[in-house]
Write a protein that holds these residues in place. Sequence first.
Motif, PDB file in Angstrom:
ATOM      1  N   LYS A   1      63.507  66.795  -4.561  1.00  0.00           N
ATOM      2  CA  LYS A   1      63.135  65.920  -5.677  1.00  0.00           C
ATOM      3  C   LYS A   1      62.022  64.955  -5.270  1.00  0.00           C
ATOM      4  CE  LYS A   1      67.467  66.140  -8.232  1.00  0.00           C
ATOM      5  NZ  LYS A   1      68.535  65.390  -8.911  1.00  0.00           N
ATOM      6  N   GLY A   2      61.119  65.430  -4.428  1.00  0.00           N
ATOM      7  CA  GLY A   2      59.994  64.616  -3.985  1.00  0.00           C
ATOM      8  C   GLY A   2      60.290  63.721  -2.809  1.00  0.00           C
TER       9      GLY A   2
ATOM     10  N   ILE B   1      55.239  55.629 -11.502  1.00  0.00           N
ATOM     11  CA  ILE B   1      55.962  54.649 -12.319  1.00  0.00           C
ATOM     12  C   ILE B   1      56.836  53.778 -11.423  1.00  0.00           C
ATOM     13  CG2 ILE B   1      57.647  54.316 -14.174  1.00  0.00           C
ATOM     14  CD1 ILE B   1      56.718  57.091 -15.250  1.00  0.00           C
ATOM     15  N   VAL B   2      56.701  52.466 -11.563  1.00  0.00           N
ATOM     16  CA  VAL B   2      57.588  51.504 -10.904  1.00  0.00           C
ATOM     17  C   VAL B   2      58.600  51.081 -11.959  1.00  0.00           C
ATOM     18  CG1 VAL B   2      57.771  49.275  -9.753  1.00  0.00           C
ATOM     19  CG2 VAL B   2      55.774  50.722  -9.334  1.00  0.00           C
ATOM     20  N   LEU B   3      59.886  51.298 -11.697  1.00  0.00           N
ATOM     21  CA  LEU B   3      60.898  51.190 -12.745  1.00  0.00           C
ATOM     22  C   LEU B   3      62.083  50.319 -12.337  1.00  0.00           C
ATOM     23  CD1 LEU B   3      62.040  52.132 -15.486  1.00  0.00           C
ATOM     24  CD2 LEU B   3      62.822  54.225 -14.348  1.00  0.00           C
TER      25      LEU B   3
ATOM     26  N   ASP C   1      62.258  58.911  -6.978  1.00  0.00           N
ATOM     27  CA  ASP C   1      61.708  59.345  -5.694  1.00  0.00           C
ATOM     28  C   ASP C   1      61.889  58.311  -4.592  1.00  0.00           C
ATOM     29  OD1 ASP C   1      60.171  61.943  -6.423  1.00  0.00           O
ATOM     30  OD2 ASP C   1      59.610  60.519  -7.985  1.00  0.00           O
ATOM     31  N   ASP C   2      62.143  57.063  -4.985  1.00  0.00           N
ATOM     32  CA  ASP C   2      62.284  55.999  -3.996  1.00  0.00           C
ATOM     33  C   ASP C   2      63.063  54.855  -4.621  1.00  0.00           C
ATOM     34  OD1 ASP C   2      61.997  54.603  -1.613  1.00  0.00           O
ATOM     35  OD2 ASP C   2      59.836  54.925  -1.498  1.00  0.00           O
ATOM     36  N   TYR C   3      63.562  53.954  -3.772  1.00  0.00           N
ATOM     37  CA  TYR C   3      64.414  52.865  -4.268  1.00  0.00           C
ATOM     38  C   TYR C   3      64.199  51.645  -3.381  1.00  0.00           C
ATOM     39  CZ  TYR C   3      68.722  50.827  -6.298  1.00  0.00           C
ATOM     40  OH  TYR C   3      69.639  50.053  -6.966  1.00  0.00           O
TER      41      TYR C   3
ATOM     42  N   PRO D   1      55.750  60.561  -9.411  1.00  0.00           N
ATOM     43  CA  PRO D   1      56.742  59.818  -8.633  1.00  0.00           C
ATOM     44  C   PRO D   1      57.269  58.605  -9.400  1.00  0.00           C
ATOM     45  CG  PRO D   1      54.822  60.326  -7.294  1.00  0.00           C
ATOM     46  CD  PRO D   1      54.458  60.679  -8.691  1.00  0.00           C
ATOM     47  N   ILE D   2      58.564  58.344  -9.241  1.00  0.00           N
ATOM     48  CA  ILE D   2      59.201  57.161  -9.825  1.00  0.00           C
ATOM     49  C   ILE D   2      59.810  56.337  -8.699  1.00  0.00           C
ATOM     50  CG2 ILE D   2      61.053  56.324 -11.319  1.00  0.00           C
ATOM     51  CD1 ILE D   2      60.742  58.857 -12.983  1.00  0.00           C
ATOM     52  N   VAL D   3      59.361  55.088  -8.578  1.00  0.00           N
ATOM     53  CA  VAL D   3      59.888  54.173  -7.567  1.00  0.00           C
ATOM     54  C   VAL D   3      60.761  53.144  -8.270  1.00  0.00           C
ATOM     55  CG1 VAL D   3      59.326  52.465  -5.801  1.00  0.00           C
ATOM     56  CG2 VAL D   3      57.872  54.489  -6.079  1.00  0.00           C
TER      57      VAL D   3
END
Length: 232
Positions: free
Chosen positions: A148-149, A50-52, A97-99, A75-77
């Motif tokens: 958390k990944g 998911i790109v959020l 998971d990423d920013y 994963p959520i980016v």
Amino acid sequence: MSKRKILVVDDNEDICLTIKQYLELHDYMVELAYSGTEALKMINSDVDLIVLDIMMEGIDGMELCRMIRDRVDCPIVFVSAKTMEEDKVQALSIGGDDYITKPFSLKELKARIDSHLRREERIRSNERYLLSSKNITIDLLANEVFCKGMKLPFTKKEYEIVKLLMLNKNVVFSKERIFERVWGLDSESQLDTVTESIKNIRKKIKAVDPETSYIQTLYGLGYKWDVTDEKQ
């Protein structure tokens, strides 16, 4: 092999369509949601990543992330115009998971997506080589630790300490014993190196997971892996 499905959640239609067009050129299947409410109707186990966006009307990205984590663990980016360090820390601590900060390059976004999906694939295919505790996972094949990944930037010695404690969760290790097991008796390093290494380990974990305890100090005795609240 079937295409990997990406869900892009952003109330800016132009950004959504631009990401969709680019990722579809690189053989991804992309679905779009322009609000948190719409996204909740689309989230299921078929979504690979998911790109959020964060700043959306109604349900914002932070709140949506918490709700997503009750349903799926893909994963959520995060992509956001917010550049403050505390925003990034909060996003990662609630399950992201990423920013990536806006404006961002589509090439970088794809590289981050590729990386997370490769990691997920490796973790799934090598489950028997994984150690897990709370939000920490050790990949014993790759000698990497994830919280958390998110991969933690541990040094070789920091990794060995975490692995030692996780493999022996009910054992208290003195500083001397940790030094002997990780550095070796013939090392020229000092005993205080153990204390400093554990301090660095805690700091790196806290940056991703500030609310969970992992290494417990037993004063006068040493250290042990904290199994409090660990899922059985």
